[in-house]
Write a protein that holds these residues in place. Structure first.
Motif, PDB file in Angstrom:
ATOM      1  N   ASP A   1       0.983 -11.516  -1.313  1.00  0.00           N
ATOM      2  CA  ASP A   1       2.255 -10.846  -1.003  1.00  0.00           C
ATOM      3  C   ASP A   1       2.189  -9.381  -1.427  1.00  0.00           C
ATOM      4  O   ASP A   1       2.623  -8.478  -0.704  1.00  0.00           O
ATOM      5  CB  ASP A   1       3.417 -11.525  -1.736  1.00  0.00           C
ATOM      6  CG  ASP A   1       3.745 -12.908  -1.203  1.00  0.00           C
ATOM      7  OD1 ASP A   1       3.483 -13.170  -0.022  1.00  0.00           O
ATOM      8  OD2 ASP A   1       4.272 -13.727  -1.981  1.00  0.00           O
ATOM      9  N   CYS A   2       1.657  -9.161  -2.609  1.00  0.00           N
ATOM     10  CA  CYS A   2       1.554  -7.811  -3.164  1.00  0.00           C
ATOM     11  C   CYS A   2       0.619  -6.935  -2.320  1.00  0.00           C
ATOM     12  O   CYS A   2       0.962  -5.797  -1.972  1.00  0.00           O
ATOM     13  CB  CYS A   2       1.043  -7.915  -4.605  1.00  0.00           C
ATOM     14  SG  CYS A   2       0.836  -6.333  -5.456  1.00  0.00           S
ATOM     15  N   LEU A   3      -0.542  -7.474  -1.971  1.00  0.00           N
ATOM     16  CA  LEU A   3      -1.508  -6.712  -1.173  1.00  0.00           C
ATOM     17  C   LEU A   3      -0.973  -6.449   0.231  1.00  0.00           C
ATOM     18  O   LEU A   3      -1.222  -5.387   0.818  1.00  0.00           O
ATOM     19  CB  LEU A   3      -2.839  -7.464  -1.126  1.00  0.00           C
ATOM     20  CG  LEU A   3      -3.553  -7.561  -2.489  1.00  0.00           C
ATOM     21  CD1 LEU A   3      -4.632  -8.631  -2.463  1.00  0.00           C
ATOM     22  CD2 LEU A   3      -4.138  -6.212  -2.895  1.00  0.00           C
ATOM     23  N   GLY A   4      -0.202  -7.402   0.772  1.00  0.00           N
ATOM     24  CA  GLY A   4       0.459  -7.171   2.050  1.00  0.00           C
ATOM     25  C   GLY A   4       1.487  -6.055   1.939  1.00  0.00           C
ATOM     26  O   GLY A   4       1.653  -5.235   2.858  1.00  0.00           O
ATOM     27  N   GLY A   5       2.200  -5.999   0.808  1.00  0.00           N
ATOM     28  CA  GLY A   5       3.159  -4.921   0.582  1.00  0.00           C
ATOM     29  C   GLY A   5       2.501  -3.562   0.525  1.00  0.00           C
ATOM     30  O   GLY A   5       3.056  -2.560   0.999  1.00  0.00           O
ATOM     31  N   ALA A   6       1.296  -3.495  -0.034  1.00  0.00           N
ATOM     32  CA  ALA A   6       0.571  -2.216  -0.100  1.00  0.00           C
ATOM     33  C   ALA A   6       0.245  -1.717   1.303  1.00  0.00           C
ATOM     34  O   ALA A   6       0.370  -0.515   1.597  1.00  0.00           O
ATOM     35  CB  ALA A   6      -0.702  -2.390  -0.924  1.00  0.00           C
ATOM     36  N   TYR A   7      -0.183  -2.625   2.196  1.00  0.00           N
ATOM     37  CA  TYR A   7      -0.450  -2.229   3.587  1.00  0.00           C
ATOM     38  C   TYR A   7       0.835  -1.743   4.257  1.00  0.00           C
ATOM     39  O   TYR A   7       0.833  -0.732   4.970  1.00  0.00           O
ATOM     40  CB  TYR A   7      -1.048  -3.401   4.365  1.00  0.00           C
ATOM     41  CG  TYR A   7      -0.940  -3.239   5.865  1.00  0.00           C
ATOM     42  CD1 TYR A   7      -1.745  -2.336   6.548  1.00  0.00           C
ATOM     43  CD2 TYR A   7       0.005  -3.971   6.598  1.00  0.00           C
ATOM     44  CE1 TYR A   7      -1.625  -2.162   7.927  1.00  0.00           C
ATOM     45  CE2 TYR A   7       0.128  -3.810   7.971  1.00  0.00           C
ATOM     46  CZ  TYR A   7      -0.683  -2.908   8.626  1.00  0.00           C
ATOM     47  OH  TYR A   7      -0.554  -2.733   9.996  1.00  0.00           O
ATOM     48  N   MET A   8       1.947  -2.466   4.033  1.00  0.00           N
ATOM     49  CA  MET A   8       3.205  -2.085   4.677  1.00  0.00           C
ATOM     50  C   MET A   8       3.670  -0.704   4.227  1.00  0.00           C
ATOM     51  O   MET A   8       4.300   0.031   4.990  1.00  0.00           O
ATOM     52  CB  MET A   8       4.281  -3.135   4.388  1.00  0.00           C
ATOM     53  CG  MET A   8       4.137  -4.393   5.227  1.00  0.00           C
ATOM     54  SD  MET A   8       4.342  -4.042   6.999  1.00  0.00           S
ATOM     55  CE  MET A   8       3.837  -5.609   7.710  1.00  0.00           C
ATOM     56  N   ARG A   9       3.358  -0.328   2.994  1.00  0.00           N
ATOM     57  CA  ARG A   9       3.682   1.025   2.524  1.00  0.00           C
ATOM     58  C   ARG A   9       2.909   2.054   3.348  1.00  0.00           C
ATOM     59  O   ARG A   9       3.463   3.094   3.741  1.00  0.00           O
ATOM     60  CB  ARG A   9       3.335   1.143   1.035  1.00  0.00           C
ATOM     61  CG  ARG A   9       3.417   2.555   0.439  1.00  0.00           C
ATOM     62  CD  ARG A   9       4.828   3.118   0.488  1.00  0.00           C
ATOM     63  NE  ARG A   9       4.921   4.431  -0.127  1.00  0.00           N
ATOM     64  CZ  ARG A   9       5.550   4.652  -1.281  1.00  0.00           C
ATOM     65  NH1 ARG A   9       6.096   3.649  -1.953  1.00  0.00           N
ATOM     66  NH2 ARG A   9       5.629   5.868  -1.762  1.00  0.00           N
ATOM     67  N   TRP A  10       1.647   1.782   3.626  1.00  0.00           N
ATOM     68  CA  TRP A  10       0.812   2.678   4.433  1.00  0.00           C
ATOM     69  C   TRP A  10       1.411   2.845   5.828  1.00  0.00           C
ATOM     70  O   TRP A  10       1.442   3.956   6.377  1.00  0.00           O
ATOM     71  CB  TRP A  10      -0.585   2.072   4.495  1.00  0.00           C
ATOM     72  CG  TRP A  10      -1.629   2.828   5.249  1.00  0.00           C
ATOM     73  CD1 TRP A  10      -2.270   3.967   4.845  1.00  0.00           C
ATOM     74  CD2 TRP A  10      -2.210   2.467   6.513  1.00  0.00           C
ATOM     75  NE1 TRP A  10      -3.217   4.333   5.788  1.00  0.00           N
ATOM     76  CE2 TRP A  10      -3.194   3.432   6.817  1.00  0.00           C
ATOM     77  CE3 TRP A  10      -2.001   1.416   7.399  1.00  0.00           C
ATOM     78  CZ2 TRP A  10      -3.957   3.382   7.980  1.00  0.00           C
ATOM     79  CZ3 TRP A  10      -2.755   1.358   8.560  1.00  0.00           C
ATOM     80  CH2 TRP A  10      -3.717   2.322   8.843  1.00  0.00           C
ATOM     81  N   VAL A  11       1.932   1.751   6.391  1.00  0.00           N
ATOM     82  CA  VAL A  11       2.578   1.828   7.703  1.00  0.00           C
ATOM     83  C   VAL A  11       3.864   2.643   7.607  1.00  0.00           C
ATOM     84  O   VAL A  11       4.137   3.510   8.450  1.00  0.00           O
ATOM     85  CB  VAL A  11       2.868   0.418   8.253  1.00  0.00           C
ATOM     86  CG1 VAL A  11       3.588   0.510   9.604  1.00  0.00           C
ATOM     87  CG2 VAL A  11       1.580  -0.385   8.405  1.00  0.00           C
ATOM     88  N   ALA A  12       4.666   2.380   6.560  1.00  0.00           N
ATOM     89  CA  ALA A  12       5.934   3.092   6.396  1.00  0.00           C
ATOM     90  C   ALA A  12       5.724   4.585   6.188  1.00  0.00           C
ATOM     91  O   ALA A  12       6.584   5.397   6.544  1.00  0.00           O
ATOM     92  CB  ALA A  12       6.718   2.501   5.224  1.00  0.00           C
ATOM     93  N   GLU A  13       4.575   4.951   5.627  1.00  0.00           N
ATOM     94  CA  GLU A  13       4.262   6.375   5.432  1.00  0.00           C
ATOM     95  C   GLU A  13       3.750   7.029   6.707  1.00  0.00           C
ATOM     96  O   GLU A  13       3.329   8.180   6.693  1.00  0.00           O
ATOM     97  CB  GLU A  13       3.219   6.527   4.315  1.00  0.00           C
ATOM     98  CG  GLU A  13       3.764   6.213   2.936  1.00  0.00           C
ATOM     99  CD  GLU A  13       2.693   6.291   1.859  1.00  0.00           C
ATOM    100  OE1 GLU A  13       1.493   6.144   2.203  1.00  0.00           O
ATOM    101  OE2 GLU A  13       3.047   6.475   0.692  1.00  0.00           O
ATOM    102  N   ASP A  14       3.768   6.289   7.821  1.00  0.00           N
ATOM    103  CA  ASP A  14       3.388   6.803   9.134  1.00  0.00           C
ATOM    104  C   ASP A  14       1.897   7.080   9.238  1.00  0.00           C
ATOM    105  O   ASP A  14       1.450   7.961   9.980  1.00  0.00           O
ATOM    106  CB  ASP A  14       4.179   8.086   9.465  1.00  0.00           C
ATOM    107  CG  ASP A  14       4.338   8.293  10.970  1.00  0.00           C
ATOM    108  OD1 ASP A  14       4.373   7.291  11.706  1.00  0.00           O
ATOM    109  OD2 ASP A  14       4.432   9.451  11.401  1.00  0.00           O
ATOM    110  N   ASN A  15       1.109   6.308   8.495  1.00  0.00           N
ATOM    111  CA  ASN A  15      -0.345   6.469   8.537  1.00  0.00           C
ATOM    112  C   ASN A  15      -1.020   5.587   9.581  1.00  0.00           C
ATOM    113  O   ASN A  15      -2.171   5.825   9.942  1.00  0.00           O
ATOM    114  CB  ASN A  15      -0.940   6.143   7.159  1.00  0.00           C
ATOM    115  CG  ASN A  15      -0.575   7.168   6.116  1.00  0.00           C
ATOM    116  OD1 ASN A  15      -0.619   8.363   6.377  1.00  0.00           O
ATOM    117  ND2 ASN A  15      -0.205   6.712   4.926  1.00  0.00           N
TER     118      ASN A  15
END
Length: 482
Positions: A193-207
């Motif tokens: 769950d945590c590692l999935g959240g890290a990826y979602m942050r990258w998406v939210a940052e428009d990367n």
């Protein structure tokens, strides 16, 4: 509350189908400038809280991975695009975090759970409504027939990406040595769950070149999906109790937030000790003779308010009124039905039929529903009275909204021990109640609203503030949200 929700089994290896569209918020959204630089209520883990496109970008580049057993359709293409995107994130994040080279999973496997068309991880795929990472052959697979279409209907393209980011999290966790064959399922799932959240942050940052994620409704929808993957509430004595635990909604969202806020390095800190600290004294199982549901009526509302008085001992306890129209005449606050607080008269006004409706159970297989969706709102208005009595803080701004959510978390934990009220009733938190409060924070925001019933746009921020209270105390809430 005790004297919660009906059990729901999770299918397959890792997670089950969710089938919920997030509902519109009942509270309104605060506008303006935040006061605190450290905790900006109008940001989400440091990102601006904005609405906008969420999902697969128009004209996004295609997947870089082939799919074994696939049918070449939209679902398989979406899933392969998601995995390709997740791998693009880890190509940089993995060596930065774990100081080693990144090795992708060996293959992607698709099946239709409605057909007799093969195996995945040595398991017959007929009826396997699931997505999973297979430890033995280092592959990721998904059901294109039921699971992924259901996720897409409920949460859009980003729901599919979220689930596959979780599954890829298992691969990363194992490769980085965060987990092994002896790691408990509870730990492995929350690391993912945590590692999935890290990826979602990258998406939210428009990367991401393929997906976009708004930090308002888009992220709220992702969190709704995380909640839907919670463990079912079981009773003490259930033979399956404690077996193959994945975690409550509160625990799983907390793990997701660790990764989203602090990045993948934070995920290494999730182990049984850390989860135990987060769980604290919160109940996990229902007593065998209880449903976890407390009738929403005048007597129970009075008992909840009396329990708050015992737990917080205010010098001038707020009065309680069931005259819903009385909230309209408050001199210094607007109504926030179904429960409103009026500072001028130090009165909590309850619209009982509306409170009953808010706390009704709905076995939708998605968000947690039940009595504490309603009672957490009632408790939050008592927390407004506590803030008013303390003085020195505004009750009608964004900080007040998040401070209220935080104090509601404090009150929730206090109720984990049974309270006997002056009329002889007993009130206690039961298993599932915290998940119901978290679901309410996300969908209507009322337990995370200011004295006028206004909240901040981000469900992530509302739940984060509640978690600060669950893990802290009242003084921490006042310091964090001044």
């Amino acid at each position: 509350m005790g004297p919660s929700i009906s059990p729901r089994r999770l299918l397959g290896v890792t997670i089950g189908v969710c089938s919920l569209l997030i509902v519109a918020a009942c509270s309104t959204t605060l506008q303006g400038n935040a006061v605190s630089v450290f905790d900006d209520p109008f940001k989400v883990a440091g990102l601006p809280a904005t609405d906008g496109p969420t999902g697969l970008r128009p004209g996004a580049e295609g997947p870089s991975r082939d799919v074994g057993g696939g049918d070449g359709g939209d679902i398989d293409n979406l899933a392969a695009s998601a995995v390709s995107d997740i791998e693009q994130y880890w190509e940089t994040a993995y060596p930065e975090t774990f100081d080693d080279g990144f090795t992708p999973v060996k293959a992607l496997i698709s099946w239709d759970a409605n057909e007799f068309d093969g195996t995945f991880c040595d398991e017959d795929t007929y009826g396997l409504v699931n997505a999973a990472y297979c430890y033995t052959d280092k592959t990721i697979g998904w059901d294109r027939g039921e699971l992924l279409p259901g996720l897409r209907r409920a949460h859009g393209d980003i729901g599919v990406a979220m689930v596959l980011a979780h599954e890829y999290g298992h691969a990363v966790s194992r490769a980085a040595g965060l987990s092994n064959d002896n790691t408990k399922t509870l730990v492995a799932e929350q690391q993912a769950d945590c590692l999935g959240g890290a990826y979602m942050r990258w998406v939210a940052e428009d990367n991401s070149p393929r997906f976009s994620l708004s930090t308002g409704d888009g992220l709220n929808n992702v969190l709704a999906g995380v909640i839907s993957f919670r463990d079912p509430v079981m009773q003490e004595g259930d033979p399956d109790a404690g077996f193959d635990e994945h975690g409550s909604a509160f625990e799983r969202i907390s793990a997701f937030q660790f990764g989203f806020t602090d990045g993948p390095a934070a995920c290494a800190g999730i182990d049984m000790r850390e989860i135990g600290q987060r769980r604290g004294d919160l109940p996990v199982l229902l007593p065998e003779d209880q449903t976890g549901e407390l009738a929403i009526d005048e007597e129970s509302v009075r008992s909840i308010v009396d329990a708050m008085g015992i737990l917080f001992t205010p010098q001038d306890p707020p009065a309680l009124s069931f005259d819903a129209e009385a909230a309209d005449s408050c001199a210094d606050a607007r109504p926030s039905p179904p429960a409103s607080y009026c500072p001028a008269t130090n009165t909590i006004v309850v619209d009982l039929p509306a409170l009953q409706q808010l706390g009704a159970q709905d076995d939708n297989g998605g968000l947690a529903t039940g009595d504490n969706v309603a009672y957490s709102v009632l408790v939050s208005r008592y927390m407004q009275a506590i803030q008013h009595a303390r003085g020195g803080v505004a009750l009608d701004n964004a900080e007040a909204a998040l401070r209220t959510a935080c104090l509601t978390g404090v009150a929730t934990v206090k109720m984990s021990k049974q309270v006997t009220t002056p009329d002889g009733n007993t009130i206690a938190l039961t298993a599932g109640d915290v998940d119901e409060a978290v679901s309410g924070m996300l969908t209507n925001g009322l337990a995370a609203s200011d004295v006028n019933g206004e909240s901040v746009p981000s469900g992530f921020s509302r739940i984060d503030a509640f978690r600060v209270g669950v893990l802290g105390d009242a003084d921490r809430c006042f310091k964090r949200f001044p």
